[in-house]
Structure formats: structure tokens, C-alpha cells
Scaffold this active site. Structure first.
Site, PDB file in Angstrom:
ATOM      1  N   HIS A  22      30.869  54.990  47.765  1.00 13.25           N
ATOM      2  CA  HIS A  22      31.497  54.059  48.691  1.00 13.25           C
ATOM      3  C   HIS A  22      30.944  52.648  48.497  1.00 13.25           C
ATOM      4  O   HIS A  22      29.736  52.447  48.505  1.00 13.25           O
ATOM      5  CB  HIS A  22      31.259  54.524  50.129  1.00 13.25           C
ATOM      6  N   ASP A  64      38.500  50.968  49.735  1.00 15.55           N
ATOM      7  CA  ASP A  64      37.612  50.791  50.885  1.00 15.55           C
ATOM      8  C   ASP A  64      38.379  50.237  52.084  1.00 15.55           C
ATOM      9  O   ASP A  64      38.971  49.165  52.012  1.00 15.55           O
ATOM     10  CB  ASP A  64      36.480  49.853  50.505  1.00 15.55           C
ATOM     11  N   TYR A 113      33.215  36.694  37.261  1.00 18.05           N
ATOM     12  CA  TYR A 113      32.339  37.149  36.171  1.00 18.05           C
ATOM     13  C   TYR A 113      31.025  37.692  36.723  1.00 18.05           C
ATOM     14  O   TYR A 113      30.515  38.706  36.247  1.00 18.05           O
ATOM     15  CB  TYR A 113      32.041  36.019  35.191  1.00 18.05           C
TER      16      TYR A 113
END
Length: 143
Positions: A22, A64, A113
Site C-alpha cells: 500500500h 490508492d 524524475y
């Protein structure tokens, strides 16, 4: 081979999805993304596009529901005239598998990034669309 698993999901790819917990993030990267230099775990899906990979993993990976944004995109760099139509494809695919999805989080290029370097894995695809990179945050399996 097993039944019901899309052929695009290799054994190594499935292992990564199973290992994720999770809140872990996985990047689906287009062909221009520096995947190899950013990845802690690199999965190669050369010859496949991000939408194909996205649809395959959304069958298994819950997004999520406890965070403000479970899906993030790389924001178009200021001054770049590109209008990423692939984002509409992502939205329809995500809504097909996740009824809680509301909107994308837009992330600046260099912040994207940095998140990629911290992500659990990066899936390097052959996607040619610009700004086709997407971050998925794994949710909780409730079934």
C-alpha cells in the site's frame, strides 16, 4: 502460463506487482523516459504502449483510495505546444477499473524524475506519445 493473466505481464512483472505494498508507486514510462537510470526495479515492456500495459495491470492493481491522488502525470513543460491526447485514454481506462478515480495529479518534469527514483518499479514501454508517463500509487486489496 496461468489462465486470465494478460501475456504482456511477464513473470518478473507479476512478481513486482505482488511485492508492492500500500502506497508504493510504479511508473509506466514512455519510450523517451530515462527509465534505466531512474529505476530501482526495471521491467521492460518494449514494443508495447502505455495504455496496453495500464489496462493489463489495472485488472490486478488496486489504486490508492486513501491519498488525494492515486494517479499522477508529467505536466507539459511551459511553452511546449504538445497537447497529450493520450491522457483521455488513461482516464477512460482508469475509470473502467476504479470507480473512485476523480482527477490526475500533475507533476513538474524534474519532480516526476525524483519520484521515479523513489518508485518501487519503472515499466519501460515503447510508447511514442509525448508526456505519456504515469505514476500509479498502489492501494489496498479489499476483496
Amino acid at each position: 502460463m496461468l489462465k486470465g493473466i494478460p501475456k504482456i505481464i511477464s513473470p518478473d512483472f507479476m512478481k513486482i506487482l505482488l511485492e508492492m505494498g500500500h502506497g508504493d508507486e510504479i511508473i509506466l514510462a514512455d519510450g523517451n523516459f530515462p527509465a534505466a537510470s531512474c529505476a530501482a526495479n526495471l521491467i521492460r515492456c518494449d514494443g508495447h504502449g502505455v495504455p496496453e500495459v495500464l489496462e493489463a495491470i489495472l485488472k490486478f492493481l488496486p489504486l490508492d483510495t486513501y491519498s488525494d491522488h492515486s494517479v499522477s502525470l508529467m505536466k507539459v513543460v511551459e511553452g511546449d505546444p504538445v497537447v497529450p491526447s493520450i491522457w483521455e485514454t488513461y482516464e477512460s481506462l482508469i475509470k473502467k477499473y476504479d470507480h473512485h478515480f476523480e482527477e490526475f495529479e500533475m507533476v513538474d518534469r524534474f519532480e516526476f524524475y525524483e519520484r521515479a527514483k523513489k518508485a518501487y518499479a519503472i515499466v519501460a514501454t515503447g510508447e511514442s506519445a509525448l508526456y505519456a508517463n504515469v505514476i500509479l500509487k498502489k492501494g489496498v486489496v479489499t476483496e
